[in-house]
Design a protein around this motif. Structure first.
Motif, PDB file in Angstrom:
ATOM      1  N   MET A   1       1.043  -1.349  -0.267  1.00  0.00           N
ATOM      2  CA  MET A   1      -0.036  -0.078   0.188  1.00  0.00           C
ATOM      3  C   MET A   1       0.962   0.921   0.444  1.00  0.00           C
ATOM      4  O   MET A   1       1.948   1.368   1.030  1.00  0.00           O
ATOM      5  CB  MET A   1      -0.999   0.017   1.617  1.00  0.00           C
ATOM      6  CG  MET A   1      -2.011   0.818   1.736  1.00  0.00           C
ATOM      7  SD  MET A   1      -1.434   2.231   2.020  1.00  0.00           S
ATOM      8  CE  MET A   1      -0.971   2.038   3.906  1.00  0.00           C
ATOM      9  N   TYR A   2       0.327   2.315  -0.521  1.00  0.00           N
ATOM     10  CA  TYR A   2       1.005   3.170  -1.043  1.00  0.00           C
ATOM     11  C   TYR A   2       0.217   4.658  -0.108  1.00  0.00           C
ATOM     12  O   TYR A   2      -0.526   4.927  -0.657  1.00  0.00           O
ATOM     13  CB  TYR A   2       1.635   3.696  -2.301  1.00  0.00           C
ATOM     14  CG  TYR A   2       2.476   3.035  -2.993  1.00  0.00           C
ATOM     15  CD1 TYR A   2       3.997   2.896  -2.946  1.00  0.00           C
ATOM     16  CD2 TYR A   2       2.168   1.313  -3.558  1.00  0.00           C
ATOM     17  CE1 TYR A   2       4.671   1.818  -3.625  1.00  0.00           C
ATOM     18  CE2 TYR A   2       2.430   0.538  -4.197  1.00  0.00           C
ATOM     19  CZ  TYR A   2       4.169   0.864  -3.799  1.00  0.00           C
ATOM     20  OH  TYR A   2       5.507  -0.542  -4.471  1.00  0.00           O
ATOM     21  N   ALA A   3       0.989   5.559   0.475  1.00  0.00           N
ATOM     22  CA  ALA A   3       0.077   6.600   1.591  1.00  0.00           C
ATOM     23  C   ALA A   3       0.110   7.997   0.405  1.00  0.00           C
ATOM     24  O   ALA A   3       1.448   7.968   0.463  1.00  0.00           O
ATOM     25  CB  ALA A   3       0.199   6.432   2.300  1.00  0.00           C
ATOM     26  N   ILE A   4      -0.478   8.469  -0.222  1.00  0.00           N
ATOM     27  CA  ILE A   4      -0.740  10.018  -1.062  1.00  0.00           C
ATOM     28  C   ILE A   4      -0.930  10.856   0.139  1.00  0.00           C
ATOM     29  O   ILE A   4      -2.018  10.945   0.191  1.00  0.00           O
ATOM     30  CB  ILE A   4      -0.588   9.629  -2.648  1.00  0.00           C
ATOM     31  CG1 ILE A   4      -0.509   8.110  -2.738  1.00  0.00           C
ATOM     32  CG2 ILE A   4      -0.535  10.643  -3.362  1.00  0.00           C
ATOM     33  CD1 ILE A   4       0.350   8.243  -3.262  1.00  0.00           C
ATOM     34  N   THR A   5       0.053  11.667  -0.400  1.00  0.00           N
ATOM     35  CA  THR A   5      -0.676  13.022   0.333  1.00  0.00           C
ATOM     36  C   THR A   5      -0.390  13.964  -0.771  1.00  0.00           C
ATOM     37  O   THR A   5      -0.367  13.529  -1.331  1.00  0.00           O
ATOM     38  CB  THR A   5       0.464  14.029   1.695  1.00  0.00           C
ATOM     39  OG1 THR A   5       1.633  14.510   1.129  1.00  0.00           O
ATOM     40  CG2 THR A   5       0.694  13.078   2.105  1.00  0.00           C
ATOM     41  N   GLY A   6      -1.268  15.487  -0.220  1.00  0.00           N
ATOM     42  CA  GLY A   6      -1.100  15.881  -1.852  1.00  0.00           C
ATOM     43  C   GLY A   6      -2.045  15.319  -3.135  1.00  0.00           C
ATOM     44  O   GLY A   6      -2.791  16.688  -3.875  1.00  0.00           O
ATOM     45  N   ILE A   7      -3.323  14.505  -2.456  1.00  0.00           N
ATOM     46  CA  ILE A   7      -4.012  13.587  -3.895  1.00  0.00           C
ATOM     47  C   ILE A   7      -4.957  14.428  -4.471  1.00  0.00           C
ATOM     48  O   ILE A   7      -5.625  14.181  -5.673  1.00  0.00           O
ATOM     49  CB  ILE A   7      -4.670  11.900  -2.719  1.00  0.00           C
ATOM     50  CG1 ILE A   7      -4.951  11.465  -4.018  1.00  0.00           C
ATOM     51  CG2 ILE A   7      -5.613  13.107  -2.529  1.00  0.00           C
ATOM     52  CD1 ILE A   7      -5.156   9.631  -3.385  1.00  0.00           C
ATOM     53  N   THR A   8      -5.345  15.407  -3.467  1.00  0.00           N
ATOM     54  CA  THR A   8      -6.438  16.545  -4.248  1.00  0.00           C
ATOM     55  C   THR A   8      -6.065  17.134  -4.898  1.00  0.00           C
ATOM     56  O   THR A   8      -6.828  18.354  -5.762  1.00  0.00           O
ATOM     57  CB  THR A   8      -7.181  17.170  -3.148  1.00  0.00           C
ATOM     58  OG1 THR A   8      -6.324  17.786  -2.166  1.00  0.00           O
ATOM     59  CG2 THR A   8      -8.184  16.795  -2.234  1.00  0.00           C
ATOM     60  N   GLY A   9      -4.665  17.099  -5.405  1.00  0.00           N
ATOM     61  CA  GLY A   9      -3.612  17.970  -5.990  1.00  0.00           C
ATOM     62  C   GLY A   9      -3.689  17.388  -7.317  1.00  0.00           C
ATOM     63  O   GLY A   9      -3.902  16.188  -7.309  1.00  0.00           O
ATOM     64  N   GLN A  10      -2.796  18.405  -8.366  1.00  0.00           N
ATOM     65  CA  GLN A  10      -2.522  17.748  -9.526  1.00  0.00           C
ATOM     66  C   GLN A  10      -1.377  16.276  -9.366  1.00  0.00           C
ATOM     67  O   GLN A  10      -1.779  15.421  -9.945  1.00  0.00           O
ATOM     68  CB  GLN A  10      -2.639  18.367 -10.457  1.00  0.00           C
ATOM     69  CG  GLN A  10      -3.437  20.242 -11.412  1.00  0.00           C
ATOM     70  CD  GLN A  10      -2.403  21.060 -12.205  1.00  0.00           C
ATOM     71  OE1 GLN A  10      -1.632  20.718 -12.050  1.00  0.00           O
ATOM     72  NE2 GLN A  10      -3.793  21.651 -12.631  1.00  0.00           N
TER      73      GLN A  10
END
Length: 120
Positions: A1-10
């Motif tokens: 599993m990969y955690a992604i921050t800033g996912i609501t951005g481009q």
């Protein structure tokens, strides 16, 4: 599993979409629960965490194989970059933060093995 921050951005959303097309598990790390619905509908786990909350970030990054971090802009950092250090302190062991001398933080990625004293 990969955690992604800033996912609501481009940038963060592009990373998440790429991982999802490769059938990888993704955890959307977001500040606003309302923005997690779209990602949950696409099969992502959702974690609420603010970039200034090290405990929430540790929980969001728990058991992640990798973490993609988009640091929020800080146009007036404090001496020694304590804001960035707090975010870096929440990273899982597989993610390294590379810092160039005493200047601003450089890119964070799993291949970086150089640390500024006291950061790790």
């Amino acid at each position: 599993m990969y955690a992604i921050t800033g996912i609501t951005g481009q940038v963060g959303s592009a990373v998440a979409r790429k991982l999802l097309t490769e059938n990888q598990s993704v955890r959307a790390v977001i500040r606003d629960a309302n923005k997690g619905t779209t990602w949950a509908e696409q099969g992502c786990a959702v974690a609420l965490a603010d970039m200034n909350d090290a405990n929430a970030l540790k929980a969001a990054f728990a058991d992640a194989e990798g973490v993609f971090v988009v640091l929020p802009p800080n146009f007036a950092p404090s001496l020694g970059f304590p804001e960035t250090r707090a975010i870096a302190a929440a990273r899982p062991g597989k993610v390294a933060v590379q810092v160039s001398g005493h200047s601003r933080p450089a890119a964070a990625h799993s291949d970086a093995q150089r640390f500024q004293p006291g950061l790790d």
